[in-house]
Design an enzyme around this catalytic site. Sequence first.
Site, short mmCIF file in Angstrom:
data_model
loop_
_atom_site.label_atom_id
_atom_site.label_comp_id
_atom_site.label_asym_id
_atom_site.label_seq_id
_atom_site.Cartn_x
_atom_site.Cartn_y
_atom_site.Cartn_z
N ASP A 349 0.84 -1.19 0.00
CA ASP A 349 0.00 0.00 0.00
C ASP A 349 0.88 1.25 0.00
OD1 ASP A 349 -2.70 1.34 0.54
OD2 ASP A 349 -1.54 2.00 2.29
N GLU A 385 1.67 -0.40 -4.96
CA GLU A 385 0.74 0.67 -5.28
C GLU A 385 1.63 1.90 -5.45
OE1 GLU A 385 -3.41 2.63 -3.63
OE2 GLU A 385 -1.82 2.23 -2.18
#
Length: 709
Positions: A349, A385
Amino acid sequence: MHIAIWPGRVYPLGSDWDGKGTNFALYSENATGVELCLFDRDDKETRVQLTEVSNFVWHGYLPGISPGQRYGFRVHGPWAPQEGHRFNPNKLLIDPYGKAIDGEVGNGPELFAYSWDSPEEDLSFSDLDDAHLVPKSVVVDESFDWGGDKLLRIPWHETVIYETHVKGFTKLHPDIPENLRGTYAGMAHPAAIAHLQRLGITAVELMPVHHYLSQPGHLADKGLKNYWGYDSINYFAPFSGYSASGTLGGQVKEFKELVKALHNAGIEVILDVVYNHTGEGNHKGPTVTLRGIDNATYYRLMEDDPRYYMDYTGCGNSLNVRHAQVLKLIMDSLRYWVTHMHVDGFRFDLASALARELYEVDSLAAFFDIIHQDPTLAGVKLIAEPWDIGEGGYQVGNFPVLWSEWNGKYRDTMRDYWRGEESGLGEFAYRFTGSPDLYFQTNGRRPNASINFITAHDGFTLNDLVSYNEKHNEANGENSMDGESHNRSWNCGAEGETDDPEVLRLREQQRRNMLTTLILSQGIPMLLGGDEMGRSQKGNNNGYCQDSDISWFDWNLVEGNEELLDFTRELIFFRRQHPVFRRRKWFQGQAIHGKAISDIAWFNTDGTEMTDEEWEVGYAKSIGVFLDGGQIPSPGPQGQRVSDDSFLLFFNAHYETIEFALADALSNKEWSVVIDTKEPRFLKEEKVYTGSQAVPVTGRSVVVLRRTS
């Protein structure tokens, strides 16, 4: 009660049971004292001073302490927020290396190291004890019978990812026993795994399972919860709220059983991990772990005012990945989940935040260098990401070798194309062919660098993408101010639910268009869980706080969306059958310029090849592409030559039917239609075209033809 304590060992950090007792070790550079706090079944606390310190590690061995023992730490040191130090021994702290955690963080002013009602705010000091609100770390027995299980190591080019949520996937499943729904055991149930197997996916990407702060104060006040789990407070313990086996170590075994069951079904497990920040938030957040253990070591602080945090994540803080111990914490966590939990990969993330060594994003940051040389992680799937909220944080295409990336440009381009917005045919062509402009031309990576997706947990579901022009986040309690406002969605003529048959028909067709484009693009397709059966969040594009039927899978949808489910299954199987759609290397022909038909060629609707000038003009709503299955350069697993059928794909985002002419170089062959997205299912009786016959492509649809002679 007297408890014997021996000097113990510096390594490993956390609690380590050896069959006779347990070693405890905690890293804190700036602490002046550490107390190990043991809790019995009645929550009575016994404190043991750790007096041994080696290389900033406070350690001790307690004979007779066994699995199931609950514990925490109290750390002494300076209270000097303006210097970056926030030690407060009145706060019980979770072991950052704890392998299991019993319970969830409660709510109350006791959790904060400062006094809520003081005019000095976070500079004040709280005398309140919070042990009754803080979950306890648990000593675990790490033994487990894996029965020969090992990482599956499915090749990237054969991978199809299914992003889902442990709880949401099974919470309402009628064929799973009620006591198992919403748990690791529920996801390991044969009924859950059967759905994944029939769908044909090869990997599940699980939203965060690291133990997280489940009910921060701002949500608790609204009666909401942190559903997504992007607020980790430990990087080793599986979230206890997903356990059907108890929370004194049962959750660890249960998670291992889930991985083992998925592996037995031929499905890899990829974890969505959040190493960029923790759930402790900004300078006014609670103190439950790293902040109280050594704030100045574990967090990025403002250099000119260390009272405050650098925040590249929008979540209040950023981990100090420049510090060796923080890098060690992350790397130890990654290795633990691979070696002890058998997971097959990770999706990071806001990975750009991890790359920041100073203020810029450095693609050669120490974090990536360390991962690159680590033998445990060399063979697992690594997905970034590739953005954060800081300046220069959008880094799609800039991650190093070994890494794949969520391709946000793919998502935006395909959404724009199918809603009829100007995105440019060159942009469409790049994205459909694996984004060579991002990955090959910048650092020589392969098509597997691109994780293609059109929908993900953050944003509209596929059904909502074609049903809503605007977000409808009223249930989040923020007056719909939260969530992305520019969704590149189109409601097909009516906002939300409707009985209009034409609108419904178009929505179904648009879903098939996007699924077909996604699955047949070069790169790695990622499907948002539930899209295969029309899952809706009623227009909510930010379900982070919706631990409710807004987010949970409605399995009753299967009955009304059987055609969509079958279509998705057939698409995935079709991709598996035909290696031309999952090439390991880039197309070598003139993919966007040139006139010779080689392994790929792009055509206008009149059958002429696209010219340089036409690519420069850029925008049009219809285009054809030829893929030559006879020119696949990568050999098979035993070195054999790989060949496939050749295909023509005609894309028409215009609202009217367009007739595509076959190119002269291709017109002497017979071409049969295998997919036409105006139809709800794959075609069983294939229509054949040849010579001067034009191929009609209905408005807003895709036609896929296979060469039959």
